[in-house]
Design an enzyme around this catalytic site. Structure first.
Site, PDB file in Angstrom:
ATOM      1  N   ARG A   1       0.822  -1.216   0.000  1.00 51.73           N
ATOM      2  CA  ARG A   1       0.000   0.000   0.000  1.00 51.73           C
ATOM      3  C   ARG A   1       0.859   1.271   0.000  1.00 51.73           C
ATOM      4  O   ARG A   1       0.416   2.330  -0.427  1.00 51.73           O
ATOM      5  CB  ARG A   1      -0.913  -0.008   1.233  1.00 51.73           C
TER       6      ARG A   1
ATOM      7  N   HIS B   1      14.633 -10.639   7.185  1.00 43.99           N
ATOM      8  CA  HIS B   1      15.451 -11.116   6.066  1.00 43.99           C
ATOM      9  C   HIS B   1      15.408 -10.069   4.956  1.00 43.99           C
ATOM     10  O   HIS B   1      14.651 -10.204   3.995  1.00 43.99           O
ATOM     11  CB  HIS B   1      14.914 -12.463   5.572  1.00 43.99           C
TER      12      HIS B   1
ATOM     13  N   HIS C   1      10.413  -6.629   0.868  1.00 44.19           N
ATOM     14  CA  HIS C   1       9.716  -6.587   2.162  1.00 44.19           C
ATOM     15  C   HIS C   1      10.511  -5.756   3.158  1.00 44.19           C
ATOM     16  O   HIS C   1      10.431  -4.537   3.119  1.00 44.19           O
ATOM     17  CB  HIS C   1       9.381  -7.996   2.667  1.00 44.19           C
TER      18      HIS C   1
ATOM     19  N   GLU D   1      18.815 -12.240   8.631  1.00 44.62           N
ATOM     20  CA  GLU D   1      19.140 -13.275   7.657  1.00 44.62           C
ATOM     21  C   GLU D   1      19.470 -12.632   6.317  1.00 44.62           C
ATOM     22  O   GLU D   1      18.990 -11.547   6.009  1.00 44.62           O
ATOM     23  CB  GLU D   1      17.947 -14.214   7.459  1.00 44.62           C
TER      24      GLU D   1
ATOM     25  N   THR E   1      11.147 -17.371  -1.905  1.00 41.73           N
ATOM     26  CA  THR E   1      11.595 -17.536  -0.525  1.00 41.73           C
ATOM     27  C   THR E   1      12.802 -18.458  -0.524  1.00 41.73           C
ATOM     28  O   THR E   1      13.109 -19.093  -1.538  1.00 41.73           O
ATOM     29  CB  THR E   1      10.455 -18.111   0.344  1.00 41.73           C
TER      30      THR E   1
ATOM     31  N   HIS F   1      11.522 -22.476   8.513  1.00 40.97           N
ATOM     32  CA  HIS F   1      10.896 -22.455   7.199  1.00 40.97           C
ATOM     33  C   HIS F   1       9.664 -23.347   7.197  1.00 40.97           C
ATOM     34  O   HIS F   1       9.753 -24.561   7.314  1.00 40.97           O
ATOM     35  CB  HIS F   1      11.825 -22.866   6.061  1.00 40.97           C
TER      36      HIS F   1
ATOM     37  N   GLY G   1       7.763 -17.178  10.547  1.00 43.78           N
ATOM     38  CA  GLY G   1       7.157 -15.950  10.066  1.00 43.78           C
ATOM     39  C   GLY G   1       5.887 -16.168   9.279  1.00 43.78           C
ATOM     40  O   GLY G   1       4.803 -15.769   9.696  1.00 43.78           O
ATOM     41  N   HIS G   2       5.989 -16.820   8.128  1.00 44.29           N
ATOM     42  CA  HIS G   2       4.853 -16.902   7.207  1.00 44.29           C
ATOM     43  C   HIS G   2       3.621 -17.506   7.867  1.00 44.29           C
ATOM     44  O   HIS G   2       2.533 -16.909   7.842  1.00 44.29           O
ATOM     45  CB  HIS G   2       5.250 -17.722   5.978  1.00 44.29           C
TER      46      HIS G   2
END
Length: 247
Positions: free
Chosen positions: A18, A43, A50, A72, A109, A200, A223-224
């Site tokens: 956004r 990361h 990001h 990372e 990723t 991961h 994270g995800h």
């Protein structure tokens, strides 16, 4: 207890989609800390899709002396635009830990770890520099990786096992082989004097099974799945759920 480090990349993805400053990555970090997380992971990548360098600096300032900060990235990726390179970022903010990952711009990723025999000499001077900065150094490796004595010899203190294949096998109800590979990798690393992290695609569904069979698991970086689950239950509640699993 195994330390939970929450990866905030997806917060930055939402903000960047956004423009502007919302959602605020530092406020998200504060929420995770208040819920009991022992660390924050980011990361940053050269394409700045990001987390961006200014996020790294802002987080370092607010986290210092409170919880662990793990950055990372690919140490071989060149500086580009506002991205100064991973080592230069670490030099500026002195994170608790730097996790070296062999990823490239073309990857959505991270999807593989280092080949220690092939990469160790290129890593040697970079690991030495990070250690001089006071950073703990971890290497991202595949389950089944060997030759951990090579990592110990250049000053690496930890590995992070890439758990993507385990998570996929777990989702297909066939986790045994991938789980056994992770167990063997952790054992080999610990015998070489390395502490073991993992990350991961770990989630509330598969984390408990993984944690139960890896003695001495030092840290998980999630994270995800965590941010996705937080959309339904809230960030604080989700962090607490993960901590309960790790207990």
């Amino acid at each position: 207890m195994t330390l939970l480090s929450v990866n905030l990349n997806k917060i930055a993805v939402l903000r960047n989609s956004r423009g502007g400053d919302e959602p605020d990555i530092c406020r998200a970090a504060q929420t995770c800390i208040e819920a009991g997380a022992g660390g924050i992971t980011v990361h940053p990548r050269p394409d700045q899709r990001h987390v961006r360098p200014h996020d790294v600096r802002a987080l370092a300032s607010m986290l210092r002396g409170r919880v662990e900060f793990n950055i990372e990235g690919n140490p071989f990726a060149a500086a580009r635009g506002d991205y100064p390179g991973l080592i230069e970022l670490a030099r500026g903010v002195r994170p608790t830990q730097v996790t070296l990952v062999p990823d490239g711009d073309g990857q959505i990723t991270s999807d593989h770890g280092f080949d220690l025999r092939q990469d160790i000499e290129r890593l040697r001077p970079l690991v030495a520099e990070l250690c001089e900065l006071g950073c703990r150094v971890s290497l991202f490796v595949d389950a089944g990786c060997k030759d951990f004595e090579l990592a110990t010899a250049i000053g690496v203190q930890r590995i992070e096992i890439y758990t993507g294949p385990y998570a996929e096998a777990f989702a297909n109800a066939e986790p045994a082989a991938e789980l056994a590979a992770c167990v063997d990798t952790a054992r080999r690393a610990q015998q070489a004097g390395l502490a073991v992290n993992a990350g991961h695609d770990l989630s509330q569904a598969n984390l408990g099974t993984f944690r139960a069979v890896i003695p001495g698991l030092a840290e998980v970086s999630i994270g995800h799945a965590l941010i996705g689950e937080a959309l339904y239950e809230g960030l604080s509640t989700t962090v607490r759920n993960y901590l309960q699993i790790l207990r």
